[in-house]
Design an enzyme around this catalytic site. Structure first.
Site, PDB file in Angstrom:
ATOM      1  N   THR A 122       0.821  -1.215   0.000  1.00 12.50           N
ATOM      2  CA  THR A 122       0.000   0.000   0.000  1.00 12.50           C
ATOM      3  C   THR A 122       0.848   1.256   0.000  1.00 12.50           C
ATOM      4  OG1 THR A 122      -1.809  -1.123   1.063  1.00 12.50           O
ATOM      5  CG2 THR A 122      -1.735   1.249   1.354  1.00 12.50           C
ATOM      6  N   THR A 156       1.764  -4.290   4.329  1.00 13.13           N
ATOM      7  CA  THR A 156       1.636  -4.596   5.756  1.00 13.13           C
ATOM      8  C   THR A 156       1.059  -5.980   6.018  1.00 13.13           C
ATOM      9  OG1 THR A 156      -0.555  -3.595   5.777  1.00 13.13           O
ATOM     10  CG2 THR A 156       1.312  -2.161   6.372  1.00 13.13           C
ATOM     11  N   ASP A 157       0.392  -6.601   5.020  1.00 13.82           N
ATOM     12  CA  ASP A 157      -0.294  -7.874   5.270  1.00 13.82           C
ATOM     13  C   ASP A 157       0.649  -8.973   5.754  1.00 13.82           C
ATOM     14  OD1 ASP A 157      -2.717  -7.579   2.532  1.00 13.82           O
ATOM     15  OD2 ASP A 157      -2.439  -6.499   4.421  1.00 13.82           O
TER      16      ASP A 157
HETATM   17  N1  ASP Z   1      -2.394  -4.945   0.438  1.00 15.67           N
HETATM   18  C1  ASP Z   1      -1.403  -4.374   1.136  1.00 15.67           C
HETATM   19  C2  ASP Z   1      -0.210  -5.248   1.209  1.00 15.67           C
HETATM   20  O1  ASP Z   1       0.476  -5.304   0.324  1.00 15.67           O
HETATM   21  C3  ASP Z   1      -1.814  -3.914   2.463  1.00 15.67           C
HETATM   22  C4  ASP Z   1      -0.858  -2.906   2.948  1.00 15.67           C
HETATM   23  O2  ASP Z   1       0.234  -2.746   2.480  1.00 15.67           O
HETATM   24  O3  ASP Z   1      -1.266  -2.249   3.887  1.00 15.67           O
HETATM   25  O4  ASP Z   1       0.066  -5.862   2.126  1.00 15.67           O
END
Ligand code: ASP
Length: 342
Positions: free
Chosen positions: A36, A108-109
């Site tokens: 993200t 973040t995932d």
């Molecule tokens: N979909 C995202 C990711 O790549 C979520 C994020 O980065 O917050 O993990």
């Protein structure tokens, strides 16, 4: 993965390579992977160099090199990415003794998993700081730029040396071993449940209040330099009334190890217990973890099969630790030592 490596030495700060009072700026490498922090709603992911160029304030703290490692959502990360990223970090530190630290932008995932793998396999004590964001770059008040600036500030801080891999979001500095994503939306999603963050990044400075005591980086026994593929470790989750058949069918899966996510205290359903006995009979090392966020499994129940009990590591990190343990042994007593150590 390797093919999308574009190294653009972005001596962005060439003109400003000197900080206040004229002393040269520390060098930081930003390795970008996607997520993200590099996303815009309704547009493709932002390339690494552009992501860094969009935050000129970074130059107040360091001179920046950028390398695009990948451009993916972190749900698409694989153990192969972890291995290649760890090797790339070790290569870059070996090649450049001037490099003060490395910052990795990441979704973040699965950030906590990549952070934990690097914490056990990076062979240097110079700072490695992982960063992400919960809001895309074109949402209202995106959290990415501030997180990235704070990550670079931690990467150049002398106190961050020897702290293991760190995660910086929302002005918190967390240790890779303890941190995990706890909220699907909120910017303060990363928490360290047993003990809290190790420090903070405030406007007036970077402060550390504690350090992770379990071995990491230079004190870790895991060396992946000669490894091209990690052992295959699967995760199986217990649920009330699970059918022994379903678990036993898992035995037909090719796997080098199995992590089981059970109820509190390592207690498991009758179906899981009976099914795991068949998997253990095939010589597959089994690690038991609890689905409960806090506290260790203390005096686990007597299982009907040999098993290793995870000392506080949850399923996704236990999988990483078992993978690394299996690069050196398949002895259960040795694997238990690893889980009691890291
Ligand atoms: N979909 C995202 C990711 O790549 C979520 C994020 O980065 O917050 O993990």
């Amino acid at each position: 993965m390797k093919s999308c490596l574009t190294l653009i030495l972005f001596l962005l700060a060439a003109s400003t390579a000197t900080g206040e009072a004229g002393q040269s700026q520390p060098e930081v490498l930003v390795l970008t992977t996607g997520g993200t922090i590099a996303s815009r709603t309704d547009a493709p992911l932002i390339p690494g160099p552009a992501l860094v160029q969009a935050v000129p304030e970074l130059l107040d703290h360091a001179s920046i090199q950028v390398e695009e490692f990948s451009k993916i959502g972190s749900s698409k990360m694989t153990p192969g990415h972890w291995l290649a990223l760890s090797k790339r970090i070790n290569e870059r530190f070996a090649a450049d003794s001037e490099l003060a630290g490395i910052v990795i932008t990441h979704g973040t995932d699965t950030l906590e998993e990549t952070a934990y793998f690097l914490n056990l396999t990076v062979a240097w004590d110079r700072p490695v700081v992982m960063v992400g964001s919960m809001r895309s770059s074109n949402e209202v008040s995106p959290d990415g730029p501030a997180n990235l600036i704070n990550a670079v500030r931690v990467a150049v801080s002398a106190e961050a040396v020897g702290q293991g891999v760190l995660v910086v979001l929302n002005e918190d500095i967390s240790a890779a071993r303890d941190v995990w994503k706890t909220d699907n939306r909120r910017v303060h999603t990363f928490e360290s449940l047993d003990g809290g963050p190790v420090g903070v990044v405030d406007p007036d400075g970077v402060r550390f209040y504690r350090r992770s005591l379990q071995p990491h980086t230079t004190a870790s026994e895991f060396d992946v330099a000669g490894i091209d593929e990690l052992p295959e470790v699967l995760i199986l989750t217990d649920f009330t009334g699970i059918d022994r058949e379903l678990v036993a069918r898992f035995a037909s899966q090719s796997m080098d190890g199995l992590v089981v996510r059970t109820f509190a205290g390592g207690r498991m359903s009758a179906g899981m217990s009976a099914g795991l006995r068949e998997i253990a009979d095939q010589g597959v090392p089994i690690v038991v973890t609890s689905r409960i966020p806090k506290g260790r499994i203390v005096s686990a129940p007597d299982y009907e099969f040999p098993a290793v009990v995870s000392s506080g590591q949850h399923d996704n990190k236990a999988r990483i630790l078992l993978m690394l343990a299996l690069t050196g042994t398949s002895e259960l007593s040795e694997i238990q030592r690893v889980f009691d150590t890291y």
